[in-house]
Structures are given as structure tokens and as C-alpha cells.
Scaffold this motif. Structure first.
Motif, PDB file in Angstrom:
ATOM      1  N   ILE A 383       0.836  -1.206   0.000  1.00 54.78           N
ATOM      2  CA  ILE A 383       0.000   0.000   0.000  1.00 54.78           C
ATOM      3  C   ILE A 383       0.872   1.259   0.000  1.00 54.78           C
ATOM      4  CG2 ILE A 383      -1.636   1.349   1.384  1.00 54.78           C
ATOM      5  CD1 ILE A 383      -2.957  -1.310   2.168  1.00 54.78           C
ATOM      6  N   GLU A 384       1.980   1.211   0.731  1.00 52.33           N
ATOM      7  CA  GLU A 384       2.882   2.361   0.779  1.00 52.33           C
ATOM      8  C   GLU A 384       3.552   2.627  -0.562  1.00 52.33           C
ATOM      9  OE1 GLU A 384       5.680   1.759   3.892  1.00 52.33           O
ATOM     10  OE2 GLU A 384       4.175   1.920   5.505  1.00 52.33           O
ATOM     11  N   ARG A 385       3.712   1.566  -1.359  1.00 48.39           N
ATOM     12  CA  ARG A 385       4.437   1.705  -2.628  1.00 48.39           C
ATOM     13  C   ARG A 385       3.527   1.948  -3.830  1.00 48.39           C
ATOM     14  NH1 ARG A 385       9.544  -0.973  -2.335  1.00 48.39           N
ATOM     15  NH2 ARG A 385       9.761  -0.500  -4.554  1.00 48.39           N
ATOM     16  N   ILE A 386       2.210   1.824  -3.651  1.00 51.51           N
ATOM     17  CA  ILE A 386       1.271   1.923  -4.775  1.00 51.51           C
ATOM     18  C   ILE A 386       0.528   3.246  -4.720  1.00 51.51           C
ATOM     19  CG2 ILE A 386      -0.809   0.907  -5.814  1.00 51.51           C
ATOM     20  CD1 ILE A 386       0.188  -1.811  -4.662  1.00 51.51           C
ATOM     21  N   ASP A 387       0.483   3.940  -5.850  1.00 47.67           N
ATOM     22  CA  ASP A 387      -0.207   5.239  -5.898  1.00 47.67           C
ATOM     23  C   ASP A 387      -1.472   5.194  -6.755  1.00 47.67           C
ATOM     24  OD1 ASP A 387       0.901   4.974  -8.373  1.00 47.67           O
ATOM     25  OD2 ASP A 387       1.946   6.910  -8.388  1.00 47.67           O
ATOM     26  N   LYS A 388      -2.005   3.983  -6.948  1.00 50.81           N
ATOM     27  CA  LYS A 388      -3.231   3.800  -7.726  1.00 50.81           C
ATOM     28  C   LYS A 388      -4.408   3.534  -6.788  1.00 50.81           C
ATOM     29  CE  LYS A 388      -1.104   3.753 -11.814  1.00 50.81           C
ATOM     30  NZ  LYS A 388      -1.379   4.725 -12.896  1.00 50.81           N
ATOM     31  N   LYS A 389      -5.629   3.637  -7.331  1.00 49.43           N
ATOM     32  CA  LYS A 389      -6.820   3.299  -6.558  1.00 49.43           C
ATOM     33  C   LYS A 389      -6.816   1.807  -6.258  1.00 49.43           C
ATOM     34  CE  LYS A 389     -11.870   3.723  -6.547  1.00 49.43           C
ATOM     35  NZ  LYS A 389     -13.071   4.137  -7.325  1.00 49.43           N
ATOM     36  N   ILE A 390      -7.181   1.448  -5.009  1.00 48.04           N
ATOM     37  CA  ILE A 390      -7.124   0.050  -4.577  1.00 48.04           C
ATOM     38  C   ILE A 390      -8.486  -0.395  -4.051  1.00 48.04           C
ATOM     39  CG2 ILE A 390      -6.082  -1.569  -2.948  1.00 48.04           C
ATOM     40  CD1 ILE A 390      -3.586   0.161  -2.933  1.00 48.04           C
ATOM     41  N   ASP A 391      -8.933  -1.571  -4.525  1.00 54.36           N
ATOM     42  CA  ASP A 391     -10.132  -2.235  -4.018  1.00 54.36           C
ATOM     43  C   ASP A 391      -9.662  -3.312  -3.039  1.00 54.36           C
ATOM     44  OD1 ASP A 391     -12.294  -3.925  -3.568  1.00 54.36           O
ATOM     45  OD2 ASP A 391     -12.949  -3.978  -5.651  1.00 54.36           O
ATOM     46  N   GLU A 392     -10.130  -3.238  -1.779  1.00 54.32           N
ATOM     47  CA  GLU A 392      -9.675  -4.181  -0.761  1.00 54.32           C
ATOM     48  C   GLU A 392     -10.740  -5.215  -0.398  1.00 54.32           C
ATOM     49  OE1 GLU A 392      -7.069  -2.742   2.408  1.00 54.32           O
ATOM     50  OE2 GLU A 392      -7.377  -0.704   1.624  1.00 54.32           O
ATOM     51  N   THR A 393     -11.625  -5.544  -1.347  1.00 52.85           N
ATOM     52  CA  THR A 393     -12.620  -6.595  -1.113  1.00 52.85           C
ATOM     53  C   THR A 393     -11.942  -7.900  -0.718  1.00 52.85           C
ATOM     54  OG1 THR A 393     -14.136  -5.615  -2.718  1.00 52.85           O
ATOM     55  CG2 THR A 393     -14.509  -7.925  -2.139  1.00 52.85           C
ATOM     56  N   ASP A 394     -10.851  -8.229  -1.407  1.00 52.13           N
ATOM     57  CA  ASP A 394     -10.074  -9.438  -1.109  1.00 52.13           C
ATOM     58  C   ASP A 394      -8.642  -9.167  -1.529  1.00 52.13           C
ATOM     59  OD1 ASP A 394      -9.029 -11.913  -0.642  1.00 52.13           O
ATOM     60  OD2 ASP A 394     -10.497 -13.020  -1.808  1.00 52.13           O
ATOM     61  N   GLY A 395      -7.719  -9.156  -0.574  1.00 54.65           N
ATOM     62  CA  GLY A 395      -6.350  -8.800  -0.924  1.00 54.65           C
ATOM     63  C   GLY A 395      -6.304  -7.349  -1.369  1.00 54.65           C
ATOM     64  N   LEU A 396      -5.505  -7.091  -2.383  1.00 55.75           N
ATOM     65  CA  LEU A 396      -5.395  -5.748  -2.956  1.00 55.75           C
ATOM     66  C   LEU A 396      -5.630  -5.824  -4.455  1.00 55.75           C
ATOM     67  CD1 LEU A 396      -2.143  -4.499  -1.150  1.00 55.75           C
ATOM     68  CD2 LEU A 396      -4.513  -4.055  -0.484  1.00 55.75           C
ATOM     69  N   LYS A 397      -6.666  -5.147  -4.939  1.00 52.05           N
ATOM     70  CA  LYS A 397      -6.926  -5.073  -6.372  1.00 52.05           C
ATOM     71  C   LYS A 397      -6.581  -3.659  -6.836  1.00 52.05           C
ATOM     72  CE  LYS A 397     -10.304  -6.259  -9.957  1.00 52.05           C
ATOM     73  NZ  LYS A 397     -11.640  -6.820 -10.223  1.00 52.05           N
ATOM     74  N   ILE A 398      -5.483  -3.551  -7.582  1.00 55.08           N
ATOM     75  CA  ILE A 398      -4.980  -2.258  -8.016  1.00 55.08           C
ATOM     76  C   ILE A 398      -5.584  -1.924  -9.377  1.00 55.08           C
ATOM     77  CG2 ILE A 398      -2.921  -0.912  -8.551  1.00 55.08           C
ATOM     78  CD1 ILE A 398      -2.227  -4.030  -6.723  1.00 55.08           C
ATOM     79  N   LEU A 399      -6.271  -0.797  -9.450  1.00 54.81           N
ATOM     80  CA  LEU A 399      -6.945  -0.393 -10.678  1.00 54.81           C
ATOM     81  C   LEU A 399      -5.995   0.459 -11.510  1.00 54.81           C
ATOM     82  CD1 LEU A 399     -10.432   0.431  -9.107  1.00 54.81           C
ATOM     83  CD2 LEU A 399      -9.566  -1.749  -9.994  1.00 54.81           C
ATOM     84  N   GLU A 400      -5.400  -0.166 -12.513  1.00 50.93           N
ATOM     85  CA  GLU A 400      -4.459   0.507 -13.415  1.00 50.93           C
ATOM     86  C   GLU A 400      -5.209   1.192 -14.549  1.00 50.93           C
ATOM     87  OE1 GLU A 400      -1.132   0.790 -13.625  1.00 50.93           O
ATOM     88  OE2 GLU A 400      -0.453  -0.397 -11.906  1.00 50.93           O
ATOM     89  N   ASP A 401      -4.499   2.030 -15.310  1.00 54.36           N
ATOM     90  CA  ASP A 401      -5.134   2.762 -16.409  1.00 54.36           C
ATOM     91  C   ASP A 401      -5.653   1.826 -17.501  1.00 54.36           C
ATOM     92  OD1 ASP A 401      -4.523   5.089 -15.079  1.00 54.36           O
ATOM     93  OD2 ASP A 401      -2.650   5.422 -16.176  1.00 54.36           O
TER      94      ASP A 401
END
Length: 443
Positions: A383-401
Motif C-alpha cells: 500500500i505504501e508503494r502503490i499510488d493507484k486506486k485500490i479495491d480491498e474486497t479481497d487482498g489488494l486489487k490495483i486499478l491501473e489505467d
């Protein structure tokens, strides 16, 4: 959870899944169910007899009878439990390698038990507050021989059998030496299919191929489909709750595409579909096209199934070939899935590749890394290293462009899974490599 993972308790027999633990689990499960009878079945693994007998001994020590159904797909046991209103225990490690085995608990409605129920059973395992009876009241073992026919007939009642029979499909089926070695070829014969079977013998070492039906494990099936004049190829995992397909040209069909295809021809305006956050956006596009509601859950077939029940969903499933058809039962079912696909091919009078041309084209690239640190620590670092929107329903889902990446710990193995999707195959691979490198750096 201390003992239960995403799909039951799993481990390596005589290491972490010992006979002592298995017997204790049998006592705890039977005490929790508090039923006069429990149905038990197993897949083909070499350790199946050992683990099953330990579990059954625990069950009978509480005064509970056992209906033993023999080797049977997990959904076959679940159908029996639902039809006879009995709880059940399945001895299987599903798609895991042959050295693994496991214990799944089935509720009397045929669904895998809830996380709350698993927690209660775990408490019983630790407290050892088991029901105990005198020698005269101990449970008895009763073999049951009708489970297969009941299961097959239940599936056939939900498709147009005459239409399928008229097509006389030419089918290659690879049961991977697993629990469907008899049931799926038997079902296909009832559909009047011309059948070529691969690995349709019970082999607890899975000597022919790895149990998980991934492209790299299905070389013989794919080669046969490319060399022959066949309509469809079908493959199962070890306990046959999943089903994947090969088209008439020998192309492997990703599970998300077969799910999207069956959903497209099953749902109607206003229906509800349930799937985990790991599923392809193709399903989102299909549901929007059909004006159906799509609910996304945490990963795990029991979670999808219970969400389907709560929302009266007609169909749901995962991107790994696990499809749940609510009109049949609320669990993944490989034989029901192959029946729905044959029914679709017979009704539309098209080939599988022609039907797939109408499915939105996305690519999911799957990879994994070994989990050598606690997930919560890794999660915080990510989380500290990612600057994208994240869905935390299960684990981390990073929404890329141009897609998304899901990172989550496996519930069955000591790995962290990475799912990367994009409309571009190269972009999906790029996203997968990017986050795999990041994870390796953090770990």
C-alpha cells in the motif's frame, strides 16, 4: 483461520495432516453437525483411504452413522447431501498435487459450510469437547451405491437431453485420473456422444498430468484436439468441481471466457450473477449487455455460493472453470458445467470458437510468488508503494489505467497469487511482471 483455508482443511498426510488430526476433525465435525448420519466420499488420492478412515473413526466415535459413497466428485457428494438432507465430509485436496489431501465439510443443503461454522469446528478441535458415546451406541458404516445415478439424473433433468443427443458430439475428455474418471464419461455416454477418454482411470499419484487443468498440464488433450475431428475437449481437476474446455481447433479456453459465455446464454433481464473480484471484466460487460446485476465477492467458491443464495442469483462462478448453477445446486460442479456447454452448443448450432467470438476479449495473466513473510506485513508495504486506486474486497486489487492487478494470499498454498488483466495481452503480461518484481523485492 487456524485449520481451514479457502476450501476446507488441506495438508500433506503424515506431516501436517496427520491421522491423529484427521480423527480429531471427524469428532469435531460430527459433534458440530449433531446428525444421526453423515455422508462421506473421497477422490482418488493414495492417502484417501488413510485420511478417510481416520475421519470416519472420529465420526462414529460420537455415535453417528456414516453413509459411504465411495469415489465421487465433490459436487456428487454435495448433490447427495442436498437430496437426502444430510451433512457430508469430502476427502480431497481438489487441484493440489498428489502429495496433498484435505477435508471439506458439506452442510445438509449441499453447500460448503460457512466461515462461522468452520470457526465453531476449529474451537471444538482445540477444546476437544466432543460428543462421546458408549460402545453400544457407536456409529455404523453403510455403503451407498445409488449416489452416482442420482447425481447424473439430477444434472440431465436441467438440460435438453434430446437436443444434445441429436448432435452426436465428438468429445475428448481428460479426467486427470481424478474423481470424475467414471462419472463424466458415463454422463457423456448418456448424451449419445462419441467419446475419446484420457486418463479415465483412478490413479492417486496423478501420474499422467498435474491435477490442475491449466494449459501446461493438458498437452495430450490439446494435441489430440488439434489432430482429430472433434467438437470439444473437456478437462477436470482432481475432485471435478471444475471444468475447462478446448475448442474444436485445439485452443485452450480460459475459465473466465467459458463463464462469460455460459452466463451470456443463461441470464435474462434483471437476473443476478455472482463472481469474485478475480474474475474478468468480460463478465461485467456481458452483465451490462444483458441488464443483469453483477455482485463481486471475496475469492472462494463457498463465499460465491452463499452470496448467490442470499441474492437468489441464477448463476455464478470463478475464473478457474468453477461454475455454480443455482437451479442445480449452490456449488461448483464440473459435470453440470460440461452439460450446460453441450446444451448451449446444441441449441445455438455453432462451434465453440464461433460462440466465443462474441465474448469481450480480455487477457488474464496469472503468476505467484512464495509467501515468506506474513501477509499483513506485505500488504502494508504494498500500500505504501502503490499510488493507484485500490479495491480491498479481497487482498489488494490495483486499478491501473489499462487494466487491473489482484494480489492476494492463497488459501490453500503458501504462496501469494497475482492476477493481471488487460484488453492487451502484452499489457497484462507487463502488469503481471511489474507487480511480481515488486513483491519479490518486498519479500
Amino acid at each position: 483461520m487456524k485449520y481451514f483455508g479457502t476450501n476446507g482443511i488441506r495438508g500433506i498426510p503424515n506431516e501436517d495432516l496427520t491421522t491423529e488430526l484427521s480423527m480429531t476433525v471427524g469428532k469435531a465435525v460430527s459433534t458440530y453437525f449433531n446428525s444421526k448420519t453423515i455422508a462421506v466420499a473421497k477422490d482418488t488420492r493414495i492417502s484417501g483411504d488413510m485420511i478417510m478412515n481416520a475421519v470416519i473413526s472420529g465420526v462414529m466415535s460420537t455415535g453417528t452413522d456414516v453413509k459411504y459413497l465411495g469415489i465421487l466428485p465433490t459436487p456428487g457428494l454435495q448433490y447427495y447431501c442436498k437430496k437426502h438432507n444430510l451433512p457430508g465430509i469430502m476427502i480431497t485436496a481438489s487441484h493440489n498435487p498428489p502429495e496433498y489431501n484435505g477435508i471439506k465439510c458439506i452442510a445438509s443443503d449441499g453447500t460448503e459450510i460457512s466461515e462461522e461454522s468452520e470457526k465453531e469446528i476449529e474451537d471444538l478441535i482445540d477444546s476437544k469437547k466432543f460428543k462421546k458415546v458408549s460402545w453400544k451406541s457407536s456409529g455404523r458404516l453403510y455403503p451407498e451405491s445409488n449416489a452416482i445415478d442420482e447425481y447424473i439424473n439430477g444434472i440431465m433433468s436441467l438440460v435438453d437431453v434430446d437436443k444434445i443427443r441429436d448432435r452426436k458430439f465428438k468429445v475428448v475428455i481428460d479426467t486427470g485420473n481424478g474423481a470424475a474418471y467414471f462419472t463424466s464419461p458415463y454422463l457423456l455416454s448418456k448424451y449419445n456422444c462419441h467419446i475419446v477418454s484420457l486418463n479415465a482411470n483412478p490413479d492417486g499419484t496423478f501420474s499422467s498430468r498435474n491435477s490442475e487443468p491449466k494449459p501446461e498440464n493438458l498437452g495430450d488433450l490439446i494435441s489430440l484436439m488439434r489432430s482429430g475431428n472433434f467438437d470439444i475437449g473437456i478437462a477436470h481437476d482432481g475432485d471435478a468441481d471444475r471444468c475447462v474446455f478446448i475448442d474444436e481447433h485445439g485452443n485452450f479456453i480460459d475459465g473466465d471466457k467459458s463463464l462469460a459465455l455460459i452466463v451470456k446464454y443463461t441470464v435474462k433481464n434483471g437476473d443476478t450473477v455472482v463472481t469474485p473480484v478475480s474474475s474478468s471484466d468480460a463478465l461485467s460487460d456481458i452483465c451490462a449487455e444483458k441488464n443483469a446485476k453483477l455482485i463481486k465477492t471475496r475469492v472462494g467458491a463457498p463465499i460465491v455460493a452463499r452470496t448467490m443464495i442470499e441474492n437468489m442469483a441464477v448463476i455464478g462462478g470463478e475464473e478457474n472453470g468453477g461454475i455454480i448453477y443455482g437451479k442445480h445446486q449452490y456449488c461448483r460442479d464440473g459435470a453440470m458445467t460440461l452439460s450446460l456447454m453441450l446444451n448451449l452448443l446444441a441449441s445455438e448450432k455453432k462451434t465453440l470458437s464461433q460462440l466465443l467470438n462474441d465474448i469481450p476479449d480480455y487477457t488474464i495473466v496469472k503468476s505467484s510468488v512464495e509467501r515468506r513473510r506474513g501477509w499483513e506485513e506485505i500488504r502494508k508495504d504494498l500500500i505504501e508503494r502503490i499510488d493507484k486506486k485500490i479495491d480491498e474486497t479481497d487482498g489488494l486489487k490495483i486499478l491501473e489505467d489499462e487494466g487491473w492487478v489482484l494480489i492476494r494470499p492463497s488459501g490453500t498454498e503458501k504462496i501469494i497469487r497475482i492476477y493481471a488483466e488487460s484488453k492487451s495481452r502484452d499489457k497484462a503480461a507487463e502488469l503481471s511482471n511489474k507487480y511480481k518484481s515488486l513483491l519479490n523485492e518486498l519479500i
